[in-house]
Scaffold this active site. Structure first.
Site, mmCIF file in Angstrom:
data_model
loop_
_atom_site.group_PDB
_atom_site.id
_atom_site.type_symbol
_atom_site.label_atom_id
_atom_site.label_comp_id
_atom_site.label_asym_id
_atom_site.label_seq_id
_atom_site.Cartn_x
_atom_site.Cartn_y
_atom_site.Cartn_z
ATOM 1 N N ARG A 127 1.377 -1.225 -0.331
ATOM 2 C CA ARG A 127 0.366 -0.016 0.123
ATOM 3 C C ARG A 127 0.890 1.816 0.425
ATOM 4 O O ARG A 127 1.955 1.237 0.567
ATOM 5 C CB ARG A 127 -0.761 -0.368 1.154
ATOM 6 C CG ARG A 127 -1.780 0.881 1.162
ATOM 7 C CD ARG A 127 -2.644 0.613 0.558
ATOM 8 N NE ARG A 127 -4.196 1.608 1.313
ATOM 9 C CZ ARG A 127 -5.407 1.960 0.142
ATOM 10 N NH1 ARG A 127 -4.930 1.864 -0.648
ATOM 11 N NH2 ARG A 127 -6.454 2.331 0.509
ATOM 12 N N THR A 406 -9.992 0.456 -9.316
ATOM 13 C CA THR A 406 -8.886 -0.394 -9.011
ATOM 14 C C THR A 406 -8.698 -1.510 -9.818
ATOM 15 O O THR A 406 -9.856 -1.184 -11.012
ATOM 16 C CB THR A 406 -9.078 -0.759 -7.274
ATOM 17 O OG1 THR A 406 -9.362 0.516 -6.730
ATOM 18 C CG2 THR A 406 -8.170 -1.891 -7.109
ATOM 19 N N THR A 424 -3.774 -0.424 -7.308
ATOM 20 C CA THR A 424 -4.639 0.583 -7.731
ATOM 21 C C THR A 424 -3.773 2.379 -7.502
ATOM 22 O O THR A 424 -3.010 2.178 -6.780
ATOM 23 C CB THR A 424 -5.953 0.999 -6.893
ATOM 24 O OG1 THR A 424 -7.073 1.478 -7.003
ATOM 25 C CG2 THR A 424 -5.451 1.199 -5.585
ATOM 26 N N ASN A 426 -6.340 4.615 -6.969
ATOM 27 C CA ASN A 426 -7.387 4.864 -6.525
ATOM 28 C C ASN A 426 -8.371 5.787 -7.463
ATOM 29 O O ASN A 426 -9.155 4.949 -7.314
ATOM 30 C CB ASN A 426 -7.411 6.624 -5.642
ATOM 31 C CG ASN A 426 -7.955 6.041 -4.420
ATOM 32 O OD1 ASN A 426 -8.908 6.046 -4.009
ATOM 33 N ND2 ASN A 426 -8.698 7.839 -4.127
ATOM 34 N N ASP A 448 -7.876 8.128 0.483
ATOM 35 C CA ASP A 448 -8.437 7.279 1.341
ATOM 36 C C ASP A 448 -8.266 6.996 2.865
ATOM 37 O O ASP A 448 -9.422 6.451 4.158
ATOM 38 C CB ASP A 448 -8.034 5.563 1.536
ATOM 39 C CG ASP A 448 -8.669 4.847 0.194
ATOM 40 O OD1 ASP A 448 -9.667 5.798 -0.245
ATOM 41 O OD2 ASP A 448 -8.127 4.313 -0.807
ATOM 42 N N SER A 478 -10.156 -0.774 1.227
ATOM 43 C CA SER A 478 -10.994 -2.004 0.870
ATOM 44 C C SER A 478 -10.979 -3.135 -0.067
ATOM 45 O O SER A 478 -11.625 -4.258 -0.058
ATOM 46 C CB SER A 478 -12.658 -1.739 0.585
ATOM 47 O OG SER A 478 -12.910 -0.148 1.186
ATOM 48 N N GLY A 498 -14.326 -1.443 -7.284
ATOM 49 C CA GLY A 498 -15.192 -0.888 -6.809
ATOM 50 C C GLY A 498 -14.977 0.024 -5.659
ATOM 51 O O GLY A 498 -16.472 -0.559 -5.165
ATOM 52 N N GLY A 499 -13.473 0.184 -5.326
ATOM 53 C CA GLY A 499 -13.574 1.051 -3.750
ATOM 54 C C GLY A 499 -14.206 0.219 -2.598
ATOM 55 O O GLY A 499 -13.851 -0.869 -2.325
HETATM 56 N N1 GLY Z 1 -8.741 3.208 -3.452
HETATM 57 C C1 GLY Z 1 -8.921 2.023 -2.563
HETATM 58 C C2 GLY Z 1 -8.899 1.446 -2.206
HETATM 59 O O1 GLY Z 1 -8.286 1.360 -1.426
HETATM 60 O O2 GLY Z 1 -10.448 0.740 -1.396
#
Ligand code: GLY
Length: 594
Positions: A127, A406, A424, A426, A448, A478, A498-499
């Site tokens: 991340r 993503t 992703t 984002n 986020d 997520s 899908g966020g």
């Molecule tokens: N950017 C979307 C997530 O990481 O949930």
């Protein structure tokens, strides 16, 4: 932990008047539906007279991704003797070229790696992290108001990218050893340099983001013709700078990205747009290997992403709640099933907002959240007759939310090794800004974070201190790369973009295969629903019957039909064969096997 349960008990008391029949009322759930698969029993009947969609099938290995060229590159690596990790890395680098709105080397993500030989599954957290100079109020103005443009469209939004470090670690520790990192990057370099024909997916996505891209000469030069016209279907997308950036990684590994020319140009672009990232932030980026979150659902082991993803914990919590309900009997997408799923989802997302963040900075009650006892308590709070308003679970700020871009891919090799990878930028094309001279799209992942308690991010998600911005912190995600095992054997590899909805999308793939006995393709195309507690709306895709929606409304749900939800890339192993399904909700995906 004690306080935590006390807090939830207080919540239970709040909703009790609406819920008295429920805890008592679970027995009458009977229907003429199917029996859920039990442990040891293969799921689902792949070739069935009732199947309206059939998955791709292979014997040795498979790659399922959102872009066909990238899937084929992954399978080529498998054929050359690479393992699932090698194939995943080649696919991931290729997607940075062929799916530029989400595939990336300028963003970050999560990878689950399953090693068949020792039955071990590792969660690799690559991340993005906030730069060292990130104060708590980085996205607030002088009056303390949240300024979304700071967290979504300025250099402050950019997290230190983790993708290259994540892929490098995965290759070094879990690759086959037969192929170098340079071997795995080579196909991406070729595609970037020679160019690719703009396909439907790129042609569809560019007009929506063209105005943002047009702001930056570096982005314009790659994705637009002239000042503002996006490349169209059949045009050629050539990414020479990206080819050179990939070559630097190929030549010197991590230092070819996190130091020297690429790092300097990346940091310069961030700072030129108001960000605070430094070369030291790039140099010191660290991948984390974490213990996956585990659960048990109808005899299957669920293995998914731990924090800083909320995905694994919430999914296990929701599955625990649903396991006590006869989901198969109630029928796929019946009002009764959707109601129960939605209520379980609400509790999960309420907990997400309250408790979850970066595990390197906050202590989270993951054991409690994923415990059977807690699920029993939540299940007891669900009324079988009536939707419980989110506001009765906790006071809320309601907010709109947008879709995201993503991407996920799943890989299985002939040895039973597997990778589930979700990564992703984002937003679609991230910040929309290519770092000049690198071809690398900057992410805007730091949106986020919970910029301020109660202030919703682009997905309508709120949060508190646990997910506050801070130096070196990873924003809560997520993304939920997930694997399911049946008696120790790998059965399902899946995930989705899908966020905020990723968690419930993956949940439904699991329910569709295990409870509703669908094959991977049926499980994929089935209409999806989503509830995330705030806003208090039950989102449904087209395909849920009007009768069902009417019943749900009568139960008190505010039902909103919305555009398609997610793009799952799923592999399902059954009876010695490998089945795969790329989601048809977006163009260009492919399940390729051999
Ligand atoms: N950017 C979307 C997530 O990481 O949930």
């Amino acid at each position: 932990m004690k306080c935590y349960f006390a807090a939830r008990v207080a919540v239970a008391l709040l909703i009790l008047p609406a819920a008295t029949s429920l805890a008592l009322g679970q027995a009458p759930d009977r229907g003429a539906g199917r029996r859920a698969a039990t442990a040891g029993e293969p799921t689902p009947p792949i070739i069935s007279a009732r199947a309206r969609a059939l998955p791709a099938v292979a014997r040795h290995g498979m790659v399922v991704s959102q872009e066909a060229r990238a899937s084929r590159i992954g399978v080529d690596i498998l054929r050359k003797g690479g393992n699932a990790v090698d194939a995943a890395i080649a696919t991931g680098f290729a997607l940075a070229v062929t799916l530029p709105r989400a595939g990336n080397i300028g963003g970050g993500g999560f990878m689950l790696v399953h090693l068949a030989a020792n039955k071990k599954t590792i969660a690799i957290d690559y991340r993005e992290v906030a730069p060292a100079d990130t104060p708590r109020d980085v996205f607030l103005d002088e009056s303390g108001n949240f300024v979304p443009s700071r967290s979504q469209s300025s250099g402050l939004a950019v997290g230190v990218p983790g993708t290259v470090a994540g892929f490098e670690l995965a290759h070094r520790k879990y690759g086959s050893g037969k192929l170098s990192l340079a071997d795995l990057i080579a196909p991406a370099i070729r595609l970037a340099r020679e160019g690719i024909d703009v396909d439907e997916d790129i042609a569809d996505s560019l007009p929506m983001i063209a105005r943002r891209l047009a702001r930056y000469p570096s982005s314009r030069a790659i994705f637009l013709k002239g000042e503002a016209e996006p490349l169209a279907y059949g045009d050629r997308l050539v990414q020479e700078d990206l080819a050179r950036s990939l070559e630097r990684i190929s030549a010197t590994g991590l230092s070819g990205f996190y130091q020297g020319e690429t790092a300097e140009k990346f940091v310069a672009a961030v700072r030129a747009h108001g960000g605070r990232m430094t070369l030291e932030d790039m140099r010191t980026y660290q991948v984390r290997e974490r213990e996956p979150v585990r659960g048990l659902y109808r005899g299957r082991d669920i293995v998914s992403m731990p924090p800083p993803s909320a995905g694994g914990a919430l999914m296990v919590q929701m599955l625990n709640v649903l396991e006590g309900l006869p989901i198969a009997d109630l029928g796929h997408n019946s009002a009764a099933t959707i109601h129960r799923m939605a209520e379980a989802m609400k509790f999960g997302y309420a907990d997400r907002a309250e408790h979850m963040g970066d595990p390197d900075f906050v202590k989270m009650p993951i054991k409690a959240l994923t415990s059977r006892a807690y699920a029993d308590k939540l299940r007891g709070m669900i009324s079988l007759e009536q939707a419980t308003p989110s506001a009765q679970i906790r006071a809320l700020d309601l907010a709109p939310y947008e879709s995201d871009q993503t991407t996920h891919f799943s890989v299985v090799d002939s040895q039973g090794n597997a990778v589930a990878n979700t990564y992703t930028l984002n937003f679609s094309y991230g910040l929309g800004l290519v770092a000049d001279g690198t071809g690398i799209m900057l992410n805007n992942e730091l949106d986020d974070f919970a910029a301020k308690p109660g202030a919703p991010n682009a997905y309508g998600l709120t949060g508190g201190e646990a997910n506050a911005p801070g130096p070196g912190k990873r924003p809560l995600s997520s993304m939920s790369p997930t694997m399911v095992f049946n008696k120790g054997e790998l059965e399902i590899v899946t995930g989705s973009p899908g966020g905020s909805r990723i968690i419930t999308i993956v949940l439904q793939i699991i329910l569709n295969i295990i409870d509703h006995r669908m094959n991977a393709a049926e499980a994929t195309i089935a209409p999806r629903i989503h509830h995330q507690w705030a806003p208090d709306q039950l989102r449904v895709e087209d395909g849920i019957s009007p009768d069902t929606i009417k019943i749900l409304k009568q139960m008190g749900h505010e039902v909103r039909e919305q555009p398609t939800i997610g793009s799952t890339q799923t592999i399902h192993r059954s009876g010695g064969m490998i089945y795969g399904a790329a989601d048809t909700r977006q163009r260009g995906g492919a399940a390729v096997g051999y």
